[in-house]
Design a protein around this motif. Structure first.
Motif, PDB file in Angstrom:
ATOM      1  N   GLU A  27       0.913  -1.291  -0.074  1.00 20.52           N
ATOM      2  CA  GLU A  27       0.065  -0.047   0.147  1.00 20.52           C
ATOM      3  C   GLU A  27       1.004   1.255   0.010  1.00 20.52           C
ATOM      4  O   GLU A  27       0.608   2.308  -0.656  1.00 20.52           O
ATOM      5  CB  GLU A  27      -0.845   0.112   1.158  1.00 20.52           C
ATOM      6  CG  GLU A  27      -1.966  -1.063   1.173  1.00 20.52           C
ATOM      7  CD  GLU A  27      -2.925  -0.894   0.082  1.00 20.52           C
ATOM      8  OE1 GLU A  27      -3.229   0.069  -0.635  1.00 20.52           O
ATOM      9  OE2 GLU A  27      -3.343  -2.275  -0.385  1.00 20.52           O
ATOM     10  N   VAL A  64     -12.805  -3.008  -9.287  1.00 20.13           N
ATOM     11  CA  VAL A  64     -12.290  -2.786  -8.114  1.00 20.13           C
ATOM     12  C   VAL A  64     -11.028  -2.871  -7.828  1.00 20.13           C
ATOM     13  O   VAL A  64     -10.355  -4.121  -7.894  1.00 20.13           O
ATOM     14  CB  VAL A  64     -13.297  -3.524  -6.994  1.00 20.13           C
ATOM     15  CG1 VAL A  64     -13.022  -2.751  -5.685  1.00 20.13           C
ATOM     16  CG2 VAL A  64     -14.698  -3.523  -7.184  1.00 20.13           C
ATOM     17  N   ALA A  66      -8.412  -1.208  -9.333  1.00 17.61           N
ATOM     18  CA  ALA A  66      -7.784  -1.145 -10.789  1.00 17.61           C
ATOM     19  C   ALA A  66      -6.397  -0.962 -10.698  1.00 17.61           C
ATOM     20  O   ALA A  66      -5.963  -1.203 -11.779  1.00 17.61           O
ATOM     21  CB  ALA A  66      -8.741   0.070 -11.456  1.00 17.61           C
ATOM     22  N   GLY A  67      -5.992  -0.100  -9.822  1.00 14.24           N
ATOM     23  CA  GLY A  67      -4.487   0.031  -9.645  1.00 14.24           C
ATOM     24  C   GLY A  67      -3.814   0.892 -10.880  1.00 14.24           C
ATOM     25  O   GLY A  67      -4.481   1.913 -11.312  1.00 14.24           O
ATOM     26  N   ARG A  70      -3.576  -2.525 -15.268  1.00 13.88           N
ATOM     27  CA  ARG A  70      -3.423  -3.609 -16.167  1.00 13.88           C
ATOM     28  C   ARG A  70      -4.524  -4.311 -16.782  1.00 13.88           C
ATOM     29  O   ARG A  70      -4.555  -4.611 -17.999  1.00 13.88           O
ATOM     30  CB  ARG A  70      -2.568  -4.599 -15.181  1.00 13.88           C
ATOM     31  CG  ARG A  70      -2.603  -5.997 -15.765  1.00 13.88           C
ATOM     32  CD  ARG A  70      -1.666  -6.893 -15.012  1.00 13.88           C
ATOM     33  NE  ARG A  70      -2.115  -6.766 -13.303  1.00 13.88           N
ATOM     34  CZ  ARG A  70      -1.113  -7.144 -12.393  1.00 13.88           C
ATOM     35  NH1 ARG A  70       0.296  -7.920 -12.958  1.00 13.88           N
ATOM     36  NH2 ARG A  70      -1.036  -7.025 -11.282  1.00 13.88           N
ATOM     37  N   ALA A  88      -5.965   4.540  -4.172  1.00 12.78           N
ATOM     38  CA  ALA A  88      -4.724   5.149  -4.063  1.00 12.78           C
ATOM     39  C   ALA A  88      -4.563   6.368  -4.872  1.00 12.78           C
ATOM     40  O   ALA A  88      -4.926   6.103  -6.059  1.00 12.78           O
ATOM     41  CB  ALA A  88      -3.675   4.130  -4.174  1.00 12.78           C
ATOM     42  N   GLY A 113     -12.836   4.725  -3.853  1.00 14.13           N
ATOM     43  CA  GLY A 113     -13.506   3.625  -3.223  1.00 14.13           C
ATOM     44  C   GLY A 113     -13.013   2.388  -2.723  1.00 14.13           C
ATOM     45  O   GLY A 113     -11.684   2.220  -2.946  1.00 14.13           O
ATOM     46  N   PHE A 114     -13.602   1.808  -1.961  1.00 17.64           N
ATOM     47  CA  PHE A 114     -13.009   0.500  -1.325  1.00 17.64           C
ATOM     48  C   PHE A 114     -13.945  -0.707  -1.434  1.00 17.64           C
ATOM     49  O   PHE A 114     -15.106  -0.691  -1.504  1.00 17.64           O
ATOM     50  CB  PHE A 114     -12.849   0.819   0.095  1.00 17.64           C
ATOM     51  CG  PHE A 114     -11.992   1.695   0.504  1.00 17.64           C
ATOM     52  CD1 PHE A 114     -10.576   1.474   0.586  1.00 17.64           C
ATOM     53  CD2 PHE A 114     -12.254   3.095   0.893  1.00 17.64           C
ATOM     54  CE1 PHE A 114      -9.538   2.540   0.945  1.00 17.64           C
ATOM     55  CE2 PHE A 114     -11.401   4.234   1.227  1.00 17.64           C
ATOM     56  CZ  PHE A 114     -10.136   3.852   1.407  1.00 17.64           C
ATOM     57  N   CYS A 131      -8.769  -7.586  -9.945  1.00 15.42           N
ATOM     58  CA  CYS A 131      -7.497  -8.568 -10.253  1.00 15.42           C
ATOM     59  C   CYS A 131      -6.442  -8.261  -9.373  1.00 15.42           C
ATOM     60  O   CYS A 131      -6.102  -7.164  -9.110  1.00 15.42           O
ATOM     61  CB  CYS A 131      -7.081  -7.807 -11.584  1.00 15.42           C
ATOM     62  SG  CYS A 131      -5.561  -8.866 -12.450  1.00 15.42           S
ATOM     63  N   GLY A 139      -9.165  -5.488   5.125  1.00 13.98           N
ATOM     64  CA  GLY A 139      -8.848  -4.347   4.990  1.00 13.98           C
ATOM     65  C   GLY A 139      -8.631  -4.343   3.420  1.00 13.98           C
ATOM     66  O   GLY A 139      -8.678  -3.328   2.743  1.00 13.98           O
ATOM     67  N   GLY A 141     -10.791  -6.196   1.209  1.00 11.55           N
ATOM     68  CA  GLY A 141     -11.951  -6.539   0.712  1.00 11.55           C
ATOM     69  C   GLY A 141     -12.733  -7.469   1.644  1.00 11.55           C
ATOM     70  O   GLY A 141     -13.655  -7.022   2.521  1.00 11.55           O
TER      71      GLY A 141
HETATM   72  C1  LIG Z   1      -1.753  -5.705  -6.660  1.00 13.14           C
HETATM   73  S1  LIG Z   1      -2.605  -4.167  -6.950  1.00 13.14           S
HETATM   74  C2  LIG Z   1      -3.234  -4.666  -8.398  1.00 13.14           C
HETATM   75  C3  LIG Z   1      -3.943  -3.567  -9.241  1.00 13.14           C
HETATM   76  C4  LIG Z   1      -4.629  -3.909 -10.499  1.00 13.14           C
HETATM   77  N1  LIG Z   1      -5.893  -4.612 -10.422  1.00 13.14           N
HETATM   78  C5  LIG Z   1      -3.758  -4.863 -11.406  1.00 13.14           C
HETATM   79  O1  LIG Z   1      -4.062  -6.121 -11.657  1.00 13.14           O
HETATM   80  O2  LIG Z   1      -2.802  -4.506 -11.746  1.00 13.14           O
HETATM   81  C6  LIG Z   1      -3.969  -4.119  -5.673  1.00 13.14           C
HETATM   82  C7  LIG Z   1      -4.905  -2.869  -5.770  1.00 13.14           C
HETATM   83  O3  LIG Z   1      -5.923  -3.126  -4.936  1.00 13.14           O
HETATM   84  C8  LIG Z   1      -6.087  -1.778  -4.348  1.00 13.14           C
HETATM   85  N2  LIG Z   1      -6.643  -1.988  -3.111  1.00 13.14           N
HETATM   86  C9  LIG Z   1      -6.257  -2.224  -1.990  1.00 13.14           C
HETATM   87  N3  LIG Z   1      -7.168  -2.469  -0.826  1.00 13.14           N
HETATM   88  C10 LIG Z   1      -8.171  -2.131  -1.463  1.00 13.14           C
HETATM   89  C11 LIG Z   1      -9.662  -1.769  -0.809  1.00 13.14           C
HETATM   90  N4  LIG Z   1      -9.964  -2.163   0.249  1.00 13.14           N
HETATM   91  N5  LIG Z   1     -10.403  -1.522  -1.716  1.00 13.14           N
HETATM   92  C12 LIG Z   1     -10.391  -1.366  -2.939  1.00 13.14           C
HETATM   93  N6  LIG Z   1      -9.182  -1.364  -3.513  1.00 13.14           N
HETATM   94  C13 LIG Z   1      -8.175  -1.591  -2.760  1.00 13.14           C
HETATM   95  C14 LIG Z   1      -4.839  -1.144  -4.271  1.00 13.14           C
HETATM   96  O4  LIG Z   1      -4.650   0.171  -4.093  1.00 13.14           O
HETATM   97  C15 LIG Z   1      -4.209  -1.531  -5.443  1.00 13.14           C
HETATM   98  O5  LIG Z   1      -4.585  -0.616  -6.842  1.00 13.14           O
END
Ligand SMILES: C[S@@+](CC[C@H](N)C(=O)[O-])C[C@H]1O[C@@H](n2cnc3c(N)ncnc32)[C@H](O)[C@@H]1O
Length: 237
Positions: A27, A64, A66-67, A70, A88, A113-114, A131, A139, A141
């Protein structure tokens, strides 16, 4: 560095240590070095079987976590509207920058959002997908996050967890599993990029990556499972 909402989820006891709490370390990376993170995921491409499996020609997709996009960039042409939820802020900015030149840009909305509090209405999406983001930890999900994804998905629609890391937990919630075969590599832009990034993210494999002298690195060399699978649940009609 973390907003109040983020701290409540990522450091619920108040004083996390990123040296011992790997999830917290990631994070912090997303927020402090989003470009470095993006260089890593750009090398970790999803298996084409996963992309072929995902639905096309639907009305709305919610993604959800989306980072850096990717998967998001692959979704944009599949729906009339894509909602990319990402907590983030530096990754939201990076994703918006990447999308600026993309075809169908107007179809996509990036929003804060979360998992456990999605900013979307009930039954609004044909596909709700995450993904490499959802885990059983509250924290990231947890039970509430999975329930929220299902709340957002219309009857007959599909909730999809790409590259799941807790398949048994998902199976216990009625998710089926699909995996696609074949050797998979991380594909770095150059040998130098492979050496530099494995030094940072997979230090125990860095010597082997240099010895092999190739920009393609098999996932087994890094001791990590490749992004070749998904878990899914069709919502009752
Ligand atoms: C390993 S990254 C994957 C990003 C993208 N989905 C990919 O595959 O490249 C994990 C993502 O989940 C997000 N994340 C972490 N905790 C979260 C939460 N409680 N709700 C929503 N997103 C969250 C992070 O900010 C990050 O962007």
């Amino acid at each position: 560095m973390l907003t109040e909402d983020e701290a409540r989820r990522f450091v619920p006891d108040g004083d996390g240590d990123p040296q011992t709490d790997i999830a917290l370390a990631w994070e912090l990376l997303y927020r402090l070095e989003p470009e470095l993170y993006d260089r890593l995921v750009s090398a970790e491409r999803l298996h084409p079987g996963v992309l072929d499996w995902l639905p096309r020609n639907v009305e709305r997709i919610v993604e959800v976590g989306a980072g850096a996009g990717r998967l998001t960039l692959e979704l944009i042409e599949r729906a009339r509207e894509v909602v990319a939820v990402e907590p983030a802020a530096p990754l939201c900015r990076l994703l918006n920058r990447k999308l600026s030149g993309a075809d169908h840009r107007s179809r996509l909305r990036v929003t804060d959002g979360f998992f456990d509090d999605l900013p979307v209405t009930d039954d609004c999406a044909d596909v709700v997908v995450a993904c490499s983001a959802l885990t059983p930890a509250p924290g990231h999900g947890g039970e509430a996050g999975l329930a929220e994804m299902e709340r957002a998905c219309r009857p007959g629609g599909c909730v999809v967890i790409v590259w799941p890391n807790h398949v048994d937990w998902l199976a216990a919630h009625g998710y089926r599993y699909a995996s696609f075969p074949g050797e998979m590599f991380l594909e770095f832009a150059s040998l130098e990029e492979a050496a530099e990034l494995t030094e940072v993210f997979y230090p125990s494999a860095a010597t082997e990556v240099r010895r092999r002298g190739r920009r393609q690195v098999p996932f087994e060399v890094l001791g990590t499972n490749p992004p070749r699978d998904l878990a899914f649940k069709e919502m009752a009609r």
